[in-house]
Write an enzyme that holds these catalytic residues in place. Sequence first.
Site, PDB file in Angstrom:
ATOM      1  N   CYS A 171       0.801  -1.228   0.000  1.00 12.26           N
ATOM      2  CA  CYS A 171       0.000   0.000   0.000  1.00 12.26           C
ATOM      3  C   CYS A 171       0.832   1.276   0.000  1.00 12.26           C
ATOM      4  O   CYS A 171       0.823   2.013  -0.984  1.00 12.26           O
ATOM      5  CB  CYS A 171      -0.921   0.014   1.221  1.00 12.26           C
ATOM      6  SG  CYS A 171      -2.157  -1.281   1.172  1.00 12.26           S
TER       7      CYS A 171
HETATM    8  N1  NAD Z   1      -2.846  -6.003   2.100  1.00  8.00           N
HETATM    9  C1  NAD Z   1      -3.227  -4.880   2.694  1.00  8.00           C
HETATM   10  O1  NAD Z   1      -2.843  -4.601   3.825  1.00  8.00           O
HETATM   11  C2  NAD Z   1      -4.178  -3.921   2.011  1.00  8.00           C
HETATM   12  C3  NAD Z   1      -4.737  -2.896   2.780  1.00  8.00           C
HETATM   13  C4  NAD Z   1      -5.616  -2.000   2.182  1.00  8.00           C
HETATM   14  C5  NAD Z   1      -5.894  -2.117   0.824  1.00  8.00           C
HETATM   15  N2  NAD Z   1      -5.330  -3.104   0.077  1.00  8.00           N
HETATM   16  C6  NAD Z   1      -5.685  -3.178  -1.341  1.00  8.00           C
HETATM   17  O2  NAD Z   1      -6.602  -4.258  -1.530  1.00  8.00           O
HETATM   18  C7  NAD Z   1      -6.375  -4.886  -2.799  1.00  8.00           C
HETATM   19  C8  NAD Z   1      -6.086  -6.361  -2.582  1.00  8.00           C
HETATM   20  O3  NAD Z   1      -4.884  -6.470  -1.816  1.00  8.00           O
HETATM   21  P1  NAD Z   1      -4.451  -7.815  -1.097  1.00  8.00           P
HETATM   22  O4  NAD Z   1      -3.338  -7.448  -0.182  1.00  8.00           O
HETATM   23  O5  NAD Z   1      -5.636  -8.531  -0.556  1.00  8.00           O
HETATM   24  O6  NAD Z   1      -3.873  -8.630  -2.346  1.00  8.00           O
HETATM   25  P2  NAD Z   1      -3.518 -10.193  -2.408  1.00  8.00           P
HETATM   26  O7  NAD Z   1      -2.508 -10.342  -3.473  1.00  8.00           O
HETATM   27  O8  NAD Z   1      -3.246 -10.706  -1.028  1.00  8.00           O
HETATM   28  O9  NAD Z   1      -4.885 -10.860  -2.869  1.00  8.00           O
HETATM   29  C9  NAD Z   1      -5.441 -10.649  -4.113  1.00  8.00           C
HETATM   30  C10 NAD Z   1      -6.097 -11.948  -4.560  1.00  8.00           C
HETATM   31  O10 NAD Z   1      -6.750 -11.699  -5.796  1.00  8.00           O
HETATM   32  C11 NAD Z   1      -6.596 -12.847  -6.621  1.00  8.00           C
HETATM   33  N3  NAD Z   1      -6.833 -12.429  -7.999  1.00  8.00           N
HETATM   34  C12 NAD Z   1      -6.021 -11.740  -8.835  1.00  8.00           C
HETATM   35  N4  NAD Z   1      -6.637 -11.493  -9.991  1.00  8.00           N
HETATM   36  C13 NAD Z   1      -7.881 -12.033  -9.890  1.00  8.00           C
HETATM   37  C14 NAD Z   1      -8.984 -12.100 -10.762  1.00  8.00           C
HETATM   38  N5  NAD Z   1      -8.957 -11.538 -11.955  1.00  8.00           N
HETATM   39  N6  NAD Z   1     -10.078 -12.758 -10.352  1.00  8.00           N
HETATM   40  C15 NAD Z   1     -10.128 -13.327  -9.113  1.00  8.00           C
HETATM   41  N7  NAD Z   1      -9.111 -13.271  -8.232  1.00  8.00           N
HETATM   42  C16 NAD Z   1      -7.991 -12.637  -8.621  1.00  8.00           C
HETATM   43  C17 NAD Z   1      -5.207 -13.327  -6.324  1.00  8.00           C
HETATM   44  O11 NAD Z   1      -5.043 -14.684  -6.663  1.00  8.00           O
HETATM   45  C18 NAD Z   1      -5.121 -13.081  -4.815  1.00  8.00           C
HETATM   46  O12 NAD Z   1      -5.534 -14.207  -4.067  1.00  8.00           O
HETATM   47  C19 NAD Z   1      -5.240  -4.109  -3.450  1.00  8.00           C
HETATM   48  O13 NAD Z   1      -5.781  -3.104  -4.259  1.00  8.00           O
HETATM   49  C20 NAD Z   1      -4.535  -3.473  -2.260  1.00  8.00           C
HETATM   50  O14 NAD Z   1      -3.857  -2.286  -2.623  1.00  8.00           O
HETATM   51  C21 NAD Z   1      -4.489  -4.022   0.651  1.00  8.00           C
END
Ligand code: NAD
Length: 441
Positions: free
Chosen positions: A282
């Site tokens: 992030c």
């Molecule tokens: N990790 C954090 O602390 C956090 C905090 C706030 C916001 N975010 C935001 O949330 C979003 C997700 O982050 P995250 O950390 O959960 O990511 P992550 O990589 O842990 O999880 C994303 C998941 O999406 C899946 N994926 C990818 N493309 C896909 C598709 N087309 N269809 C279905 N599944 C798909 C992946 O296999 C993965 O399991 C990002 O935009 C991130 O910036 C993350």
Amino acid sequence: MSTAQLQELTAAGTLEEKILTRQAKVGIVGLGYVGLPLAVEFAKAGFDVTGIDLSDSKVGRINAGYSYVGDVADSTLDPLVKAGKLKATCDFSAVADLDTVNICVPTPLRKTKDPDMSFIVSACAEIAKFFHPGMLVILESTTYPGTTDELVLPMLEQGGLKAGQDFFLCFSPERVDPGNPKYNTSNIPKVVGGITRACSEMGRLFYSQALLNVVAVSSTQVAEMVKLLENTFRMINIGLVNEIALMCDRIGINVWEVIEAAATKPFGFMPFYPGPGLGGHCIPIDPFYLSWKTKQAGIEARFIELAGYINGQMPHFVVDKIQNALNDAAKPLKGSHVHILGVSYKKNIDDVRESPALDIMLLLKRRGARFTYSDPHVPQLDLEGEALRSEGTELVASADCTVIVTDHAAFDYRAIVKAAKLIVDTRNALKGISSAKIVLL
Ligand SMILES: NC(=O)c1ccc[n+]([C@@H]2O[C@H](COP(=O)([O-])OP(=O)(O)OC[C@H]3O[C@@H](n4cnc5c(N)ncnc54)[C@H](O)[C@@H]3O)[C@@H](O)[C@H]2O)c1
């Protein structure tokens, strides 16, 4: 009443009733650090939840009741799976039976620091194939202001359905803080903004069933911008305090003591701490979504660029510190053994995305040092194709220099100081321990 108004009332009335009676079938697309905890909260609230992810292994693990996200315990997940409240699939045709879909897919940056929208686009393209009237779709992936309106809305309306009338579309920033013992998905206030007022209201109603505090805003753009303000605020303040740390180092002042004393001011000051560099999915990334967008409007995001530059210098500063500390001990960095404690981007979690430890390792390698690492949360690591394994902390005794990059609670710092020859502490993890071997950031 016009046909459009009637349609709006019918779609809203049906979905509202399903949400209030917990009959709505909830879908979460992307089951990572954000999606899986969210799926669990809605299943706990009594909804039937279907998670959709491209990863066979994640889907298999969830259906077997095993969590791969630190903030979700198997003892929470397994009973929900066994009770049939939560299941996972790789098959987007499940959308045909869903009433709501939250999109939680990654939003990385390209090498050029431009937003990579490919995950959102491919998820929306799949959802659009099985899209039907009366649905609520909420984008949660962090992104630039305008994404929901300019990118997602046309993809969902291409079949002829109209947002706010036939279906509901919102953006809601995700604020989860992995590893935070106090704040989690359920008790962090949830901001939501819709394409129309009816969309915002539906989003507010939906989240209110599972989360403690929901804050509705007037548009998707406002909700998108909220997240970018929060993370830009953090990135810039970390950049400022890192620059203060560089200044203090040059003039021989302990920056940690300065911050601790400044933080006694009961108003107008909020402590941020220096460190080896920014990490995670992030803070190092999101502000560049904003600067990319504002550049198109002719505004240079100068604070963001400057903080990005300073934060990017920190791994170099840490390696310089190691080199200088070794020089003082009459040892060149080249050929020395450096043992790294902690490689995840922050303490007590397993996430190494964008971790400064990786930059430090590459810099050490480039300068001819040998390195090993210990991290109880990261048993193995891929460093640009090289497979590394976590070693025991007893290696601090033989290493020429130990460097604390991530201050995990699991480390026994007193024992480490006792055994080590020389320690560079980039996190003030050794606060309260006094030894001539310690070099602070
Ligand atoms: N990790 C954090 O602390 C956090 C905090 C706030 C916001 N975010 C935001 O949330 C979003 C997700 O982050 P995250 O950390 O959960 O990511 P992550 O990589 O842990 O999880 C994303 C998941 O999406 C899946 N994926 C990818 N493309 C896909 C598709 N087309 N269809 C279905 N599944 C798909 C992946 O296999 C993965 O399991 C990002 O935009 C991130 O910036 C993350």
